[in-house]
Design an enzyme around this catalytic site. Structure first.
Site, short mmCIF file in Angstrom:
data_model
loop_
_atom_site.label_atom_id
_atom_site.label_comp_id
_atom_site.label_asym_id
_atom_site.label_seq_id
_atom_site.Cartn_x
_atom_site.Cartn_y
_atom_site.Cartn_z
N SER A 92 85.05 15.75 76.76
CA SER A 92 84.28 15.15 75.68
C SER A 92 84.70 13.71 75.37
CB SER A 92 84.44 15.99 74.42
OG SER A 92 85.77 15.99 73.97
N LYS A 143 88.87 7.53 70.24
CA LYS A 143 87.78 8.52 70.21
C LYS A 143 87.38 8.75 68.76
CE LYS A 143 86.87 13.20 71.99
NZ LYS A 143 87.50 14.34 72.72
N SER A 181 89.33 17.67 77.90
CA SER A 181 88.52 16.51 77.48
C SER A 181 89.17 15.14 77.65
CB SER A 181 88.09 16.69 76.02
OG SER A 181 87.11 17.69 75.94
#
Lengths: 58, 446
Positions: free
Chosen positions: B154, B79, B178
């Site tokens: 996310s 990420k 997330s």
């Protein structure tokens, strides 16, 4: 400071900072803060704890 | 990703059997990125050259007899909140334009030591401040099964990269759900280890009090392998699945089951029935302060985010997407006394969850109230009311960021439209959620 006084000041400040679009978010935050303050874990000098009403605001 | 080799465990076996090399596995992931990422938009940065060099080195090491463990030569994604030296950490925001990490995050270092190959940095909701991946300076991420839908967030780019075969695993972060939310929406396994177990050094924070780093994978076994590598353990023992017969699981009832999409409820109920038939004891439990989780979360996370972003909110306000900027700005208005009330609420919630876990192996609940939503949707109808999509997505995961308990999302069924549905296991220790998840993964496959 009560939540209503806090909200009034916060909205005034946001408008002064030219961020009027914060108003609905601050109003939602005020509902969330009211729920937080009403919780039964709160203890203060008044000797009263909060209630256990269910908070729907966030 | 090779069409027939979809898990880390299988890839590791084939690499050691000499039927696949790290280099060929990496080339296959890079080919998938080239083939599909124009439509999915999972990656912000693809590190193809570095990945090829790492993969060749991994193959050379194995030929020379150096085996770093099951992640050796395995292509994964990170990420884009996590520092990888020599590459930008954008946080999906124009605020970070020009940034290049000079060192690795501690988790990146540990993954390197475990032999992982980094194929790139994945897209996310800007600064991890949302659940749909729609607010990103690099455009939204699209669900690989239906590009009109959000893959959740996310860590949406991370989930999409694994589901689409562009990586064998991804490293995400989870402050309100997330990792578990996009894993649930994409039919993956997503692990939020216990709070504080995995270092967050070198990871752009949302709220250091609530931030967790963990893996998104295709199996529980893979999640265990990556989890151990993130802890710095490169040759972990295999997960020993617990016996379903004899498992004692609590299902939190009020709040958690009040608002559920029909298909989510049906899939979860079917899972409970299968587990009961297999001999698990399923008991209703209460978490009395659960409904306070949203206000507690808001009063902890927003001031922490505001403190981190204060300088750039002043110097670069227009470089934030408007929704993210406004949410962070709201945190600047929270009073210290209310932050303290939220800290006390956190203790109350921890006590509740510990009490619900007492004498039980874990808690079992849906990961999310809803399946994947259309990009652009702002509300969803649940139980006769219109709920904001963000609130509906966070409702069942957020409490366990506040308490810090270990939690994992595993696939538990599909909607009538074929969209994945996830179930969440919560326990006091990460090892326990992995052992229970490994047990539940098997009956569900039948």
């Amino acid at each position: 400071m009560t939540v209503s006084v806090w909200l009034e000041h916060a909205i005034q400040d946001a408008e002064r900072r030219k961020l009027p679009e914060l108003k609905p978010l601050l109003e939602a935050l005020a509902r969330s803060t009211s729920a937080l303050r009403a919780a039964d874990w709160n203890r203060d000098l008044s000797g009263a704890s909060g209630t256990t009403s269910s908070p729907n605001a966030r | 990703m090779h069409a027939d080799v979809r898990t880390i465990t299988e890839l590791a076996r084939q690499i050691r059997a000499g039927t696949l090399s790290a280099e060929s596995a990496t080339e296959q992931c890079l080919a998938r990125i080239a083939e599909c990422d124009r439509d999915i938009n999972a990656f912000i940065t693809v590190t193809a050259d570095q990945a090829r060099a790492q993969a060749r080195e991994a193959d050379r090491e194995l030929e020379a007899g150096r085996d770093r463990g099951p992640l050796h030569g395995v292509p994964i994604s990170l990420k884009d909140l996590i520092d990888m030296r020599g590459t930008p950490t954008t946080a999906a925001s124009r605020v970070r334009a020009g940034h290049v990490a000079t060192t690795d995050a501690l988790v990146t270092t540990r993954l390197r030591e475990a032999g992982a190959v980094f194929v790139g940095k994945t897209n996310l909701h800007e600064f991890a401040f949302g659940t749909t991946n729609e607010d990103s300076a690099y455009g939204p991420v699209h669900h690989p099964l239906d590009v009109t839908r959000s893959p959740g967030g996310s860590s949406g780019g991370s989930a999409a990269s694994v589901l689409a075969g562009m990586a064998y695993a991804s490293i995400g972060t989870d402050t309100g759900g997330s990792i578990r939310i996009p894993s649930s929406v994409c039919g993956l396994v997503g692990l939020k280890p216990h709070l504080g177990e995995i270092p967050i050094d070198g990871v752009v924070p949302l709220s250091t009090l609530l931030d967790h780093v963990g893996p998104l994978c295709r199996s529980v076994e893979d999640a265990g392998i990556v989890y151990h590598a993130l802890r710095g353990v490169t040759n972990p023992p295999p997960i020993r699945a617990r016996d379903v017969a004899g498992l004692r699981l609590g299902v939190p009832q009020p709040y958690f089951m009040d608002l559920l999409d029909e298909d989510v409820r049906a899939a979860f109920d079917a899972m409970l029935q299968r587990l009961s038939r297999a001999g698990a004891a399923i008991e209703d439990v209460a978490i009395p302060h659960a409904s306070y989780a949203p206000p507690i979360y808001v009063h902890l996370a927003l001031p922490e985010a505001a403190a981190y972003h204060a300088p750039t909110l002043e110097s670069q306000p227009d470089d934030y997407s408007a929704p993210v900027r406004l949410r962070i700005e709201t945190g600047r208005y929270i009073l210290a006394e209310d932050y303290v009330r939220a800290l006390h609420g956190r203790e109350a919630l921890i006590a509740d969850v510990n009490a619900a876990l007492a004498g039980r192996d874990g808690l079992l609940l849906p990961t999310m109230t809803i399946p994947a939503q259309k990009l652009g949707a702002t509300t969803v109808s649940l139980g006769g009311t219109e709920e904001p999509v963000r609130n509906a997505m966070l409702r069942l995961t957020q409490p366990f960021n506040i308490t810090g308990h270990a939690a994992i999302s595993i696939p538990c069924g599909k909607t009538r439209e074929g969209l994945p549905i996830g179930a969440q296991i919560v326990a006091s220790q990460t090892a326990a959620v992995l052992e229970i998840a490994a047990a539940l993964e098997r009956p569900l496959e039948q």
